[in-house]
Write a protein that holds these residues in place. Structure first.
Motif, PDB file in Angstrom:
ATOM      1  N   TYR A 137       0.805  -1.112  -0.041  1.00 49.80           N
ATOM      2  CA  TYR A 137       0.056  -0.013   0.126  1.00 49.80           C
ATOM      3  C   TYR A 137       0.827   1.249   0.222  1.00 49.80           C
ATOM      4  O   TYR A 137       2.034   1.046   0.309  1.00 49.80           O
ATOM      5  N   LEU A 138       0.151   2.293  -0.464  1.00 46.55           N
ATOM      6  CA  LEU A 138       0.682   3.539  -0.251  1.00 46.55           C
ATOM      7  C   LEU A 138       0.095   4.760   0.219  1.00 46.55           C
ATOM      8  O   LEU A 138      -1.400   4.621   0.068  1.00 46.55           O
ATOM      9  N   VAL A 139       0.551   5.349   1.273  1.00 50.39           N
ATOM     10  CA  VAL A 139      -0.192   6.322   2.002  1.00 50.39           C
ATOM     11  C   VAL A 139       0.189   7.690   1.624  1.00 50.39           C
ATOM     12  O   VAL A 139       1.622   8.159   1.679  1.00 50.39           O
ATOM     13  N   ILE A 140      -0.807   8.549   1.202  1.00 46.46           N
ATOM     14  CA  ILE A 140      -0.582  10.042   1.180  1.00 46.46           C
ATOM     15  C   ILE A 140      -1.461  10.616   2.205  1.00 46.46           C
ATOM     16  O   ILE A 140      -2.614  10.753   1.984  1.00 46.46           O
ATOM     17  N   ASP A 141      -0.781  11.431   3.181  1.00 46.45           N
ATOM     18  CA  ASP A 141      -1.537  11.875   4.190  1.00 46.45           C
ATOM     19  C   ASP A 141      -1.023  13.525   4.406  1.00 46.45           C
ATOM     20  O   ASP A 141       0.291  13.440   4.928  1.00 46.45           O
ATOM     21  N   THR A 142      -1.911  14.402   4.661  1.00 42.63           N
ATOM     22  CA  THR A 142      -1.734  15.591   4.931  1.00 42.63           C
ATOM     23  C   THR A 142      -1.958  16.039   6.527  1.00 42.63           C
ATOM     24  O   THR A 142      -1.849  17.040   6.945  1.00 42.63           O
ATOM     25  N   GLY A 143      -2.152  15.019   7.132  1.00 44.45           N
ATOM     26  CA  GLY A 143      -2.288  15.138   8.611  1.00 44.45           C
ATOM     27  C   GLY A 143      -3.775  15.403   8.863  1.00 44.45           C
ATOM     28  O   GLY A 143      -4.965  14.933   8.119  1.00 44.45           O
ATOM     29  N   ASN A 144      -4.011  16.119   9.763  1.00 43.44           N
ATOM     30  CA  ASN A 144      -5.413  16.592  10.129  1.00 43.44           C
ATOM     31  C   ASN A 144      -5.878  17.819   9.506  1.00 43.44           C
ATOM     32  O   ASN A 144      -7.298  18.194   9.742  1.00 43.44           O
ATOM     33  N   ALA A 145      -5.006  18.555   8.986  1.00 41.43           N
ATOM     34  CA  ALA A 145      -5.668  19.942   8.214  1.00 41.43           C
ATOM     35  C   ALA A 145      -6.529  19.646   6.982  1.00 41.43           C
ATOM     36  O   ALA A 145      -6.568  18.794   6.335  1.00 41.43           O
ATOM     37  N   TYR A 146      -7.322  20.842   6.876  1.00 45.45           N
ATOM     38  CA  TYR A 146      -8.191  20.865   5.870  1.00 45.45           C
ATOM     39  C   TYR A 146      -7.631  21.650   4.755  1.00 45.45           C
ATOM     40  O   TYR A 146      -6.765  22.753   5.258  1.00 45.45           O
ATOM     41  N   LEU A 147      -7.665  21.341   3.607  1.00 49.50           N
ATOM     42  CA  LEU A 147      -6.963  22.135   2.442  1.00 49.50           C
ATOM     43  C   LEU A 147      -7.791  23.178   1.985  1.00 49.50           C
ATOM     44  O   LEU A 147      -9.096  22.971   2.116  1.00 49.50           O
ATOM     45  N   PRO A 148      -7.061  24.315   1.921  1.00 47.65           N
ATOM     46  CA  PRO A 148      -7.943  25.545   1.587  1.00 47.65           C
ATOM     47  C   PRO A 148      -8.721  25.339   0.120  1.00 47.65           C
ATOM     48  O   PRO A 148      -8.228  24.509  -0.725  1.00 47.65           O
ATOM     49  N   ASP A 149      -9.765  25.905   0.002  1.00 50.10           N
ATOM     50  CA  ASP A 149     -10.585  25.720  -1.004  1.00 50.10           C
ATOM     51  C   ASP A 149      -9.999  26.337  -2.394  1.00 50.10           C
ATOM     52  O   ASP A 149     -10.486  27.901  -2.522  1.00 50.10           O
ATOM     53  N   ASP A 150      -9.015  26.106  -2.902  1.00 52.95           N
ATOM     54  CA  ASP A 150      -8.123  26.701  -3.828  1.00 52.95           C
ATOM     55  C   ASP A 150      -8.181  25.789  -5.106  1.00 52.95           C
ATOM     56  O   ASP A 150      -7.272  24.857  -4.980  1.00 52.95           O
ATOM     57  N   SER A 151      -8.422  26.063  -6.443  1.00 57.07           N
ATOM     58  CA  SER A 151      -8.331  25.241  -7.438  1.00 57.07           C
ATOM     59  C   SER A 151      -6.987  25.052  -7.726  1.00 57.07           C
ATOM     60  O   SER A 151      -6.722  23.682  -8.338  1.00 57.07           O
ATOM     61  N   ALA A 152      -6.057  25.846  -7.779  1.00 53.28           N
ATOM     62  CA  ALA A 152      -4.564  25.696  -8.230  1.00 53.28           C
ATOM     63  C   ALA A 152      -4.119  24.572  -7.246  1.00 53.28           C
ATOM     64  O   ALA A 152      -3.209  23.765  -7.456  1.00 53.28           O
TER      65      ALA A 152
END
Length: 147
Positions: A66-81
């Protein structure tokens, strides 16, 4: 990364686990399901995941890798770029892992690819479009069952 070979095994499973938003146990639960093939940690903790049946027996076996990609607990900003950049990064990492697994298994070996995903809808849609020709199956998650 090495994929174990089981004598007589005709089919292999690999998983992509992606967490891009706050979900405390998502990675641990998905990793548990991927490594054991079991959707519960015991009688009191169902992960909420439902693996698609494997092969003709309908049994659920573990993933070989398996491969894990994890940004942690933060939500990503609503930014299309930002969404486009993150989606591209996930897809490129997945393609690299797929090539490595294919090289180890041999191109003729059937591989079932599973996606455990928690993140923004625009990234899910874009990732679905990028992987449309792959054999990547989304693993459903039911929040009502998770406990």
């Amino acid at each position: 990364m090495e994929i174990p070979r089981v004598p007589g095994q005709q089919r292999h499973r690999v998983a992509l686990i992606v967490r891009l938003a706050s979900a405390a146990s998502m990675v641990d639960d998905a990793r548990h399901v991927a490594t054991t093939g079991q959707v519960a940690h015991g009688p009191g903790h169902h992960t909420g995941y439902h693996l698609p049946p494997e092969g003709t027996t309908g049994a659920n076996g573990p993933c070989d890798a398996y491969l894990v990609i994890d940004t942690g607990n933060a939500y990503l900003p609503d930014d299309s770029a930002l969404h486009a950049a993150v989606t591209t990064h996930i897809w490129e990492c997945w393609q690299t892992a797929r090539r490595q697994w294919a090289a180890q298994l041999g191109d003729a070996t059937p591989v079932e690819e599973l996606l455990f995903f928690h993140g923004p809808l625009p990234i899910a849609v874009a990732l679905g479009w990028l992987t449309a020709r792959d054999r990547l199956t989304l693993v459903p998650h039911d929040l009502h069952e998770a406990r």
